[in-house]
Design a protein around this motif. Structure first.
Motif, short mmCIF file in Angstrom:
data_model
loop_
_atom_site.label_atom_id
_atom_site.label_comp_id
_atom_site.label_asym_id
_atom_site.label_seq_id
_atom_site.Cartn_x
_atom_site.Cartn_y
_atom_site.Cartn_z
N SER A 1 -21.18 -19.70 -43.09
CA SER A 1 -20.18 -20.47 -44.22
C SER A 1 -19.00 -19.60 -44.20
N ASN B 1 -16.18 -17.00 -45.23
CA ASN B 1 -16.02 -16.06 -46.20
C ASN B 1 -14.45 -15.93 -46.73
N SER C 1 -21.97 -13.86 -44.62
CA SER C 1 -21.99 -15.26 -44.71
C SER C 1 -22.40 -16.15 -43.43
N GLY D 1 -25.27 -17.40 -49.52
CA GLY D 1 -25.14 -16.07 -50.40
C GLY D 1 -26.52 -15.48 -50.73
N PRO E 1 -18.77 -13.55 -48.91
CA PRO E 1 -18.80 -15.02 -48.59
C PRO E 1 -18.27 -15.80 -49.76
#
Ligand code: GAL
Length: 461
Positions: A30, A32, A83, A89, A125
């Motif tokens: 994902s 950051n 991340s 998270g 993240p």
């Protein structure tokens, strides 16, 4: 004269996940805060180059680890990307990340290189930042969970762990100086961020010890030594303020288990104390480390403010001191930073005398050079004699500190392959290995060959 280092001295280099992996939005990772910031404000980054590809370590780690071996490394530090490992998270693991980090660690070990793993290198993240980042105790809990997961997954093979790299930097850059996302400028919030990082650190240290995995846990601090302009009492007070706020705010709690009284008084005088909860002091006391990483680039020279800031109007650390450029200082002309090799000795001596000679190592030192292509020879190698001189002159002072009894166990250069440097992107090159941005090819610089030889000889003449 021969500068001989101990047989078990750590020779290596350091990098971080965000600065070297690339693949920043691939295989389930994902965003950051740097991925996000680049998306919304690409013009803040040098050449508008963001973190999405950095130096492609994610795709090339096997070959890169062979390069590390050629560079004579017996140790190497990088970080795990929170991340990437836990994209939400605090939820499910990303199996691709588990595979990647397992394979990276196994490859390092198979090549005789001990992995030093850092858990946090400026890379919150985005989903955790949206929930308050380090200002939130819930985010601290999520980080502690993430750290536990790392120990469980990788702790059978990783024996040197670090909770943070330069935790003062996100405080200064993200909450005081508008140089990192979230670009907040607020001294009180900055103090809370720093305080919560110390709590997060301590909880992770406590948990690691309970697991009894037989390794060491520490933290990496940029212990920029502070030098006053003169012995005038006002300059000394200013230097002490800088040292308390920017060095001892982390160094003391992680090595002594408590903050300096002077720092508490200073923060109280300016109404900057964070919210303290019951149990915090005991927790901090249990966060004393086994091993300290020391990053050192340049000294911090300080003078008293020309016009002292009136009580009640202190809004930033620099309301309590001013920076000072010493006339005649030695400068790296390609980067604009002062070079002061003895600073490294001064840090190690301070640690020896005032911090119980805690086991430590130089976890980052290095020389950024803008326009390094001008030093490429006809055979395609960077002739970076200046970097050899820089490293050699720092190692001489390290050697001197060892002679006097310092507990310094190694030296890591920043960094192995030229990497992406936050706002500066690829402006300044730091590596032992030249990275060609157009095709991602790697060529060992002269300094890389020199270092491999020094590591092999365990010293130099
Ligand atoms: C350090 C930081 C690294 C790297 C280095 C060189 O402060 O830990 O991430 O950017 O500076 O600029």
């Amino acid at each position: 004269m021969k500068y001989q280092f101990p047989d078990d001295f750590w020779w290596g280099s350091a990098t971080s996940a965000t600065q070297s992996e690339g693949a920043s939005l691939q295989d389930g990772k994902s965003k950051n805060i740097f991925d996000y910031w680049y998306e919304i404000e690409p013009e803040r980054f040098h050449g508008q180059i963001g973190p999405e590809n950095t130096s492609t370590f994610y795709d090339n780690y096997q070959q890169d680890i062979l390069l590390l071996k050629q560079l004579g490394h017996n140790t190497f530090r990088t970080s795990i990307s929170w991340s990437r490992l836990i994209p939400s998270g605090d939820g499910e693991l990303n199996p691709n990340a588990v595979t990647f980090y397992n394979s990276m660690i196994d490859n390092l070990l198979a090549n005789g290189i001990t992995p030093f793993i850092n858990l946090y290198h400026f890379d919150m993240p985005l989903c955790m930042q949206e929930r308050g980042g380090w200002e939130s105790r819930a985010v601290v809990d999520a980080y502690v969970r993430y750290a536990n997961i790392c120990f469980t997954l990788f702790g059978d093979r990783v024996k040197q762990w670090f909770t943070f790299n330069e935790p003062i930097v996100p405080v200064e850059a993200g909450y005081l100086g508008d140089q990192h996302y979230p670009c907040v400028v607020d001294f009180k919030r900055a103090v809370t961020v720093a305080y919560h990082c110390v709590l997060a650190h301590a909880k992770v240290v406590e948990n690691y010890r309970e697991l009894k995995q037989g390794g060491e846990i520490g933290i990496i601090l940029n212990l920029t030594p502070t030098y006053p302009r003169s012995d005038h009492p006002a300059d000394l007070v200013a230097a002490n303020h800088a040292d308390l706020l920017l060095n001892r705010s982390f160094l003391d709690p992680v090595t002594k288990g408590a903050y300096p009284d002077e720092l508490i008084r200073l923060l109280r005088d300016h109404d900057l104390l964070p919210a303290i909860e019951s149990g915090d002091c005991e927790l901090i006391a249990s966060g004393v480390i086994d091993l300290l990483g020391v990053n050192y680039y340049q000294p911090r020279r300080v003078q008293a403010k020309e016009n002292p800031t009136p009580q009640g109007q202190v809004n930033t650390p620099e309301d309590l001191f001013s920076f000072y450029s010493m006339p005649g200082r030695k400068i790296n002309p390609h980067r604009g930073w002062e070079i002061y090799e003895k600073g490294l000795y001064d840090i190690l001596t301070n640690l020896r005398i005032n911090y119980g000679n805690i086991p430590c190592y130089i976890s980052e030192n290095g020389m950024g050079v803008e326009g390094e292509e001008q030093f490429i020879t006809t055979s395609g190698q960077v002739d970076d004699e200046y970097r050899i001189e820089f490293i050699r002159d720092h190692l001489k002072w390290l050697h001197q500190a060892l002679q006097e009894g310092s507990n310094c166990k190694g030296y890591h250069l920043w960094t192995f392959i030229d990497c992406w440097s936050w706002l500066n992107a690829y402006k300044n090159r730091y590596g032992f290995v030249r990275l060609n941005l157009a095709d991602q090819t790697r060529v060992i610089k002269k300094s890389g060959h020199w270092f491999a030889d020094v590591a092999k000889q365990k010293g130099f003449n």
